[in-house]
Enzyme design. Structure first.
Site, PDB file in Angstrom:
ATOM      1  N   HIS A 225       0.812  -1.217   0.000  1.00 41.81           N
ATOM      2  CA  HIS A 225       0.000   0.000   0.000  1.00 41.81           C
ATOM      3  C   HIS A 225       0.849   1.271   0.000  1.00 41.81           C
ATOM      4  CE1 HIS A 225      -3.710  -2.206   0.870  1.00 41.81           C
ATOM      5  NE2 HIS A 225      -4.321  -1.087   0.594  1.00 41.81           N
ATOM      6  N   ASP A 226       2.067   1.174   0.466  1.00 39.61           N
ATOM      7  CA  ASP A 226       2.921   2.364   0.600  1.00 39.61           C
ATOM      8  C   ASP A 226       3.607   2.784  -0.694  1.00 39.61           C
ATOM      9  OD1 ASP A 226       2.313   2.450   3.268  1.00 39.61           O
ATOM     10  OD2 ASP A 226       4.191   1.581   3.939  1.00 39.61           O
TER      11      ASP A 226
END
Length: 70
Positions: free
Chosen positions: A7-8
């Site tokens: 997600h980062d």
């Protein structure tokens, strides 16, 4: 194993991370990835939506794509 890591990163960086992890596997090994994937119309998975919005607020380069392809 990767968990709640992708997600980062934006899509290109996700592909690089997955490729590097896959390439580092021993013969017969397996790469396990678990994430809170968001559906395309963004109508389900409140946890995944909150996680993505938090990542976007902290990491401007993060991506909201739902399914990176390696």
């Amino acid at each position: 194993m990767m968990g709640h890591i992708l997600h980062d990163w934006n899509l290109d960086q996700k592909k690089i991370l997955i490729r590097k992890a896959y390439d580092a596997l021993p013969s017969g090994g397996a790469l396990l990835i678990y994430e809170s994937i968001i559906d395309d119309d963004r109508s389900r998975n409140a946890f995944g939506l909150l996680m993505s919005s938090t990542c976007l607020s902290k990491h401007p380069g993060a991506s909201t794509t739902t399914a990176p392809t390696a």
